[in-house]
Write an enzyme that holds these catalytic residues in place. Structure first.
Site, mmCIF file in Angstrom:
data_model
loop_
_atom_site.group_PDB
_atom_site.id
_atom_site.type_symbol
_atom_site.label_atom_id
_atom_site.label_comp_id
_atom_site.label_asym_id
_atom_site.label_seq_id
_atom_site.Cartn_x
_atom_site.Cartn_y
_atom_site.Cartn_z
ATOM 1 N N THR A 48 10.497 -6.901 8.542
ATOM 2 C CA THR A 48 10.903 -7.049 7.140
ATOM 3 C C THR A 48 10.811 -5.668 6.480
ATOM 4 O O THR A 48 10.351 -4.719 7.109
ATOM 5 C CB THR A 48 9.950 -7.990 6.391
ATOM 6 O OG1 THR A 48 8.644 -7.395 6.407
ATOM 7 C CG2 THR A 48 9.877 -9.370 7.017
ATOM 8 N N TYR A 84 -2.198 0.264 10.440
ATOM 9 C CA TYR A 84 -2.272 -0.759 9.382
ATOM 10 C C TYR A 84 -3.332 -0.359 8.339
ATOM 11 O O TYR A 84 -3.236 -0.697 7.170
ATOM 12 C CB TYR A 84 -2.581 -2.137 9.991
ATOM 13 C CG TYR A 84 -2.177 -3.301 9.103
ATOM 14 C CD1 TYR A 84 -0.850 -3.505 8.740
ATOM 15 C CD2 TYR A 84 -3.135 -4.196 8.620
ATOM 16 C CE1 TYR A 84 -0.477 -4.559 7.929
ATOM 17 C CE2 TYR A 84 -2.771 -5.263 7.805
ATOM 18 C CZ TYR A 84 -1.445 -5.438 7.467
ATOM 19 O OH TYR A 84 -1.089 -6.495 6.655
ATOM 20 N N ALA A 139 0.881 -1.173 0.000
ATOM 21 C CA ALA A 139 0.000 0.000 0.000
ATOM 22 C C ALA A 139 0.915 1.219 0.000
ATOM 23 O O ALA A 139 2.013 1.166 0.573
ATOM 24 C CB ALA A 139 -0.888 0.015 1.236
ATOM 25 N N ILE A 194 6.749 -9.419 11.905
ATOM 26 C CA ILE A 194 8.163 -9.777 11.719
ATOM 27 C C ILE A 194 8.841 -8.588 11.046
ATOM 28 O O ILE A 194 8.266 -8.013 10.103
ATOM 29 C CB ILE A 194 8.300 -11.029 10.814
ATOM 30 C CG1 ILE A 194 7.608 -12.235 11.443
ATOM 31 C CG2 ILE A 194 9.768 -11.334 10.526
ATOM 32 C CD1 ILE A 194 7.570 -13.471 10.564
ATOM 33 N N LYS A 223 -6.283 -7.164 3.399
ATOM 34 C CA LYS A 223 -6.057 -8.528 3.929
ATOM 35 C C LYS A 223 -7.388 -9.243 4.151
ATOM 36 O O LYS A 223 -7.466 -10.471 3.991
ATOM 37 C CB LYS A 223 -5.253 -8.478 5.226
ATOM 38 C CG LYS A 223 -3.800 -8.054 5.043
ATOM 39 C CD LYS A 223 -3.026 -8.954 4.108
ATOM 40 C CE LYS A 223 -1.528 -8.719 4.182
ATOM 41 N NZ LYS A 223 -0.793 -9.421 3.107
HETATM 42 O O1 0WD Z 1 5.052 -8.533 9.931
HETATM 43 C C1 0WD Z 1 5.133 -8.909 8.768
HETATM 44 N N1 0WD Z 1 6.224 -8.723 8.091
HETATM 45 C C2 0WD Z 1 3.964 -9.593 8.145
HETATM 46 C C3 0WD Z 1 3.862 -9.701 6.781
HETATM 47 C C4 0WD Z 1 2.925 -10.141 9.039
HETATM 48 C C5 0WD Z 1 1.860 -10.820 8.360
HETATM 49 C C6 0WD Z 1 1.804 -10.879 6.988
HETATM 50 N N2 0WD Z 1 2.799 -10.307 6.214
HETATM 51 C C7 0WD Z 1 2.665 -10.409 4.757
HETATM 52 C C8 0WD Z 1 2.823 -9.126 3.966
HETATM 53 O O2 0WD Z 1 1.666 -8.316 4.028
HETATM 54 C C9 0WD Z 1 3.047 -9.687 2.576
HETATM 55 O O3 0WD Z 1 1.820 -10.079 2.012
HETATM 56 O O4 0WD Z 1 3.655 -11.244 4.246
HETATM 57 C C10 0WD Z 1 3.883 -10.933 2.877
HETATM 58 C C11 0WD Z 1 5.382 -10.780 2.672
HETATM 59 O O5 0WD Z 1 5.824 -9.621 3.326
HETATM 60 P P1 0WD Z 1 7.243 -9.440 4.051
HETATM 61 O O6 0WD Z 1 8.059 -10.643 3.882
HETATM 62 O O7 0WD Z 1 6.941 -8.898 5.382
HETATM 63 O O8 0WD Z 1 7.832 -8.192 3.256
HETATM 64 P P2 0WD Z 1 8.938 -7.988 2.108
HETATM 65 O O9 0WD Z 1 10.181 -8.693 2.431
HETATM 66 O O10 0WD Z 1 9.019 -6.502 1.895
HETATM 67 O O11 0WD Z 1 8.263 -8.661 0.843
HETATM 68 C C12 0WD Z 1 7.104 -8.160 0.239
HETATM 69 C C13 0WD Z 1 7.379 -7.990 -1.231
HETATM 70 C C14 0WD Z 1 7.893 -6.688 -1.781
HETATM 71 O O12 0WD Z 1 8.898 -6.132 -1.204
HETATM 72 P P3 0WD Z 1 8.937 -4.471 -1.122
HETATM 73 O O13 0WD Z 1 9.104 -4.259 0.344
HETATM 74 O O14 0WD Z 1 10.090 -4.110 -1.960
HETATM 75 O O15 0WD Z 1 7.633 -3.885 -1.595
HETATM 76 O O16 0WD Z 1 6.235 -8.015 -2.031
HETATM 77 C C15 0WD Z 1 6.714 -7.774 -3.338
HETATM 78 C C16 0WD Z 1 8.033 -7.098 -3.235
HETATM 79 O O17 0WD Z 1 9.047 -7.965 -3.568
HETATM 80 N N3 0WD Z 1 5.869 -6.901 -4.126
HETATM 81 C C17 0WD Z 1 5.590 -7.180 -5.396
HETATM 82 N N4 0WD Z 1 5.923 -8.232 -6.171
HETATM 83 C C18 0WD Z 1 5.510 -8.206 -7.442
HETATM 84 N N5 0WD Z 1 4.798 -7.202 -7.956
HETATM 85 C C19 0WD Z 1 4.836 -6.082 -5.855
HETATM 86 C C20 0WD Z 1 4.447 -6.118 -7.209
HETATM 87 N N6 0WD Z 1 3.725 -5.128 -7.774
HETATM 88 N N7 0WD Z 1 4.690 -5.183 -4.844
HETATM 89 C C21 0WD Z 1 5.321 -5.699 -3.788
#
Ligand code: 0WD
Length: 262
Positions: free
Chosen positions: A193, A155, A94, A191, A162
């Site tokens: 990230t 959030y 977002a 987590i 979600k």
């Molecule tokens: O606390 C947390 N980290 C939680 C994450 C708790 C519960 C759920 N999640 C979810 C997130 O909402 C997400 O759906 O887990 C999923 C993975 O998130 P993550 O591992 O926390 O975050 P990250 O390592 O940033 O990976 C998400 C990635 C993006 O990274 P960035 O930060 O550069 O936006 O989603 C990908 C991208 O690699 N992404 C896309 N991939 C393809 N096309 C796009 C897109 N348009 N936009 C984002």
């Protein structure tokens, strides 16, 4: 080994801290053959060494905001794999201005659209393109968060996205069940990230989480990866459309026990 002879595509691995990195490592350990998608060239740099360590050479660009990109990526995957056994959707986004401030004041039509498009619709879009290539007994998995069912500070519109993603999981499960394709979600605890650091005061949320969660701590990407491996394995053959919490029990606790012992 839970995933021996399974071919699984992993999306959303932005760097070594990504939840997708923990999932990929666990799935590799459990014998899966892996392929990866990356959003753009910038993220490819981080992915190359991680994929190499996990024995994968299949790295495919896929920006889920574009149908053409999604189509092209599965066509590309088809050059390496005729058929495969499922994918992990670990993507959420977002605009930053949506993730801080009072929900009613900061949420915009455009922010709402983007959050739902990238964080929820993309799961359906990927399933659509993957379907002709999926083996019987395949499994799809996405990552969600408690903000879908309870309010969490800052959030904001991601909570709505979600909620949509969780409904998406159920509708995809109903739609693909006749093909024996299962669809599930993991609701992970917070987590640290890249994506999480976009949520204002995330660090504070982590310490609140540890106070309230029955296990008294946060979870690791490895713990999420272990459950992901199970859900994508044939041991979970009776589970579909389910949201599984991997959050040290946070979601079942209304208040911390600490301070109420006497
Ligand atoms: O606390 C947390 N980290 C939680 C994450 C708790 C519960 C759920 N999640 C979810 C997130 O909402 C997400 O759906 O887990 C999923 C993975 O998130 P993550 O591992 O926390 O975050 P990250 O390592 O940033 O990976 C998400 C990635 C993006 O990274 P960035 O930060 O550069 O936006 O989603 C990908 C991208 O690699 N992404 C896309 N991939 C393809 N096309 C796009 C897109 N348009 N936009 C984002």
């Amino acid at each position: 080994m839970l995933l021996k002879n399974k071919k699984i595509l992993i999306s959303g691995l932005a760097n070594k801290y990504s939840i997708a990195a923990g999932i990929a490592a666990a799935m590799h350990r459990e014998g899966a053959e892996l392929a990866f998608t990356y959003q753009n060239e910038r993220l490819l740099k981080n992915l190359i060494p991680i994929a190499e360590e996990l024995g994968s050479k299949i790295l495919i660009e896929c920006d889920v905001s574009s149908d053409d990109s999604i189509k092209a990526s599965f066509k590309d995957l088809n050059k390496s794999w005729d058929k495969f056994d499922g994918f992990v959707h670990s993507i959420g986004f977002a605009p930053a201005d949506q993730l801080e401030g009072n929900f009613v004041d900061v949420t915009t039509r455009e922010g709402f659209k983007i959050a739902h498009d990238i964080s929820s619709y993309s799961f359906t879009a990927m399933a659509k393109e993957a379907k002709p290539m999926l083996n019987e007994s395949s499994a799809l998995l996405t990552l969600t968060y408690l903000g879908s069912v309870q309010t969490v500070p800052n959030y904001n519109v991601m909570g709505l996205a979600k909620a949509s993603l969780e409904a998406n999981t159920r509708f995809l499960a109903a739609s693909l069940g006749k093909d024996n394709i299962r669809v599930n979600a993991i609701s992970a605890g917070p987590i640290k990230t890249l994506a999480a650091s976009g949520v204002k005061n995330f660090r504070k949320m982590l310490s609140e989480h540890s106070k309230v969660a029955p296990l008294g701590r946060t979870v690791t990407t490895e713990e999420v990866g272990n459950v992901a491996s199970f859900l994508c394995s044939d041991y979970a053959s009776g589970i579909t459309g389910e949201i599984t919490y991997v959050d040290a029990g946070f979601n079942i606790a209304a208040m911390p026990l600490i301070g109420y012992e006497e």
